[in-house]
Write an enzyme that holds these catalytic residues in place. Structure first.
Site, PDB file in Angstrom:
ATOM      1  N   GLU A 163      59.224  51.271  31.613  1.00 51.04           N
ATOM      2  CA  GLU A 163      57.924  51.013  32.229  1.00 51.04           C
ATOM      3  C   GLU A 163      56.737  51.082  31.263  1.00 51.04           C
ATOM      4  OE1 GLU A 163      58.901  52.127  36.870  1.00 51.04           O
ATOM      5  OE2 GLU A 163      57.472  53.379  35.790  1.00 51.04           O
ATOM      6  N   GLU A 357      65.697  50.502  38.322  1.00 50.77           N
ATOM      7  CA  GLU A 357      65.260  51.516  39.294  1.00 50.77           C
ATOM      8  C   GLU A 357      64.917  50.831  40.602  1.00 50.77           C
ATOM      9  OE1 GLU A 357      62.049  54.146  38.300  1.00 50.77           O
ATOM     10  OE2 GLU A 357      62.807  54.533  36.271  1.00 50.77           O
TER      11      GLU A 357
END
Length: 452
Positions: A163, A357
């Site tokens: 991320e 995720e």
């Protein structure tokens, strides 16, 4: 249609969120250790000093995964546990911990997927400039080299960075995440560039040092969903909106962080907005940034609908309806995010795709029968994974899915107020209680999704 025969089902965690042992065996503070000490930084005033105590209880956690048939485990490494000074001398005690974890996973037949960086930068490197420093790519390359040398004989699957949008957007733009800075555009753009260059250097080091290595990248971003899937204008509007670079900062953009890595160039609209802030000679850096990837991953939890519009952008966001479904932490429940996100990313990048995720925070508690019943999470996962399967049916090269998260943990700036796990953690005692969703996910793995 079921999932591909060799589809990868797994779970994921991050070092700072579960390990604890924040100052044991030679580990030094990370930026998150220091951020937790800032008044008001963490909503419940907690910290990651103990977390889930995975550092001491990893064998129990691995055995639990094996009991429920989980064959792939994505975990991250704590940089300051391996290199207490960020560079230089290796901390052998830290290496020993990850060696023991990896060996334990392999003993149980679980494939280790190592994330090199999931946000816990050594605090000493942040004081030297962190991601804004032009030295960061070489610091990162050195760190990656240690991981390759010490673990590459058994770990073959690596995610470089998790991320990047949160690392820069929340850490250096809004200040909501560690290190809690609010920098100007030039420094933000420099940090973005250094991060991607660090990714590229990590890829080079891994290719050089690890035989049969497989490398991926795990950015994030809410999917953009066409209001009317049958309307080509809405489908095209959503595609444009998904890859458009935001006009106030590039730090949360999908395309800004992935076009250079995969296509070897910054997106055109981003260059018009922010090209002036890029470091001199950035074009030459693309030779480092753009490296071959074996898989492209995305962390996807939610999406927003758009429709075609006659305005400057060509689209407009559709407001969520009154009373729309939300998770415990307030995120919208939008299952089609796992269809349209992967579809648009595959069409643009053509790299085998993973969900690195996906999951939800729910109001979980131990009930009178001593168990944790979480039907909302089961329904959420069922709906999302079914949409992901639909993406595969429509031609997206889907290779795997990692559920977030194996266990409840320290949810960053929200502390312990949110529970994302398939396993309930009673923090005062450390007790693990498998939730109903873990049994459901085990059956999904066993049937390769045919139960959906």
């Amino acid at each position: 249609m079921s999932f591909p025969k060799n589809f990868l089902w797994g779970t994921a965690t991050a070092s700072f969120q579960i390990e604890g042992a924040w100052d044991e065996d030679g580990k030094t503070p990370s930026i998150w250790d220091e951020f937790c000490e800032q008044p008001g930084a963490i909503s419940d005033h907690s910290n990651g000093k103990t977390a889930c105590d995975h550092y001491h209880r990893f064998r129990e956690d691995v055995a639990l995964m094996a009991e429920y048939g989980i064959k792939n485990y994505r975990f991250s490494v704590s940089w300051p546990r391996i290199l207490p000074e960020g560079t230089g001398k290796v901390n052998e005690a830290g290496v020993a911990f990850y060696n023991a974890l990896i060996d334990c996973l392999l003993e149980y037949g679980i494939r280790p997927w190592m994330t090199i960086y999931h946000w816990d930068l050594p605090a000493c490197l942040e004081r030297k400039g962190g991601w804004v420093s032009e030295q960061m790519p070489e610091w990162f390359a050195e760190y990656t080299g240690v991981l390759a040398d010490r673990f590459g004989d058994r770990v073959k699957d690596f995610f470089t960075i998790n991320e990047p949008q949160c690392i820069i957007g929340l850490g250096y733009m809004t200040g909501g995440f560690a290190p809690g800075l609010k920098l100007g555009l030039k420094e933000q753009v420099t940090a973005c560039h250094n991060l991607m260059k660090s990714h590229g250097r990590a890829c080079q080091v891994l290719r050089e040092k690890v035989k049969d290595v497989r490398i991926g990248y795990a950015p994030c971003g809410a999917s953009v969903i066409p209001k009317d899937e049958q309307n080509p204008a809405d489908v095209e509007a959503a595609r444009k909106a998904y890859f458009a670079v935001e006009k106030d900062s590039p730090s949360f953009s999908v395309a800004w962080f992935s076009d250079p890595v995969i296509l070897g160039t910054y997106p055109e609209d981003g260059l018009k907005l922010y090209g002036q802030y890029l470091p001199e000679g950035w074009q030459e850096d693309m030779k480092v940034i753009c490296q071959p990837l074996d898989f492209y991953a995305q962390n996807i939890y939610e999406g927003r609908e758009v429709r075609a519009a006659e305005n400057e952008d060509g689209w407009e966001t559709v407001p969520y309806p009154a009373g729309y479904p939300r998770t415990a932490c307030g995120w919208p429940v939008t299952p089609r995010a796992l269809y349209w996100g992967p579809r648009y990313l595959w069409e643009r990048y053509h790299v085998p795709f993973l969900i690195s995720e996906n999951g939800m925070s729910s109001h979980d508690c131990v009930m009178l029968d001593g168990k944790v019943h979480d039907p909302h999470r089961i329904d959420y996962l069922h709906r999302y994974i079914r949409e992901y399967r639909r993406a595969g049916e429509d031609g997206v090269d889907i290779r795997g899915y990692f559920c977030w998260s194996l266990m409840d943990n320290f949810e960053w700036a929200r502390g312990y107020s949110e529970r994302f796990g398939l396993v309930y953690v009673d923090y005062p005692t450390g007790k693990r209680i498998p939730k109903d969703s873990l049994a459901w996910y085990a059956e999904t793995i066993r049937t390769n999704g045919e139960n959906l």
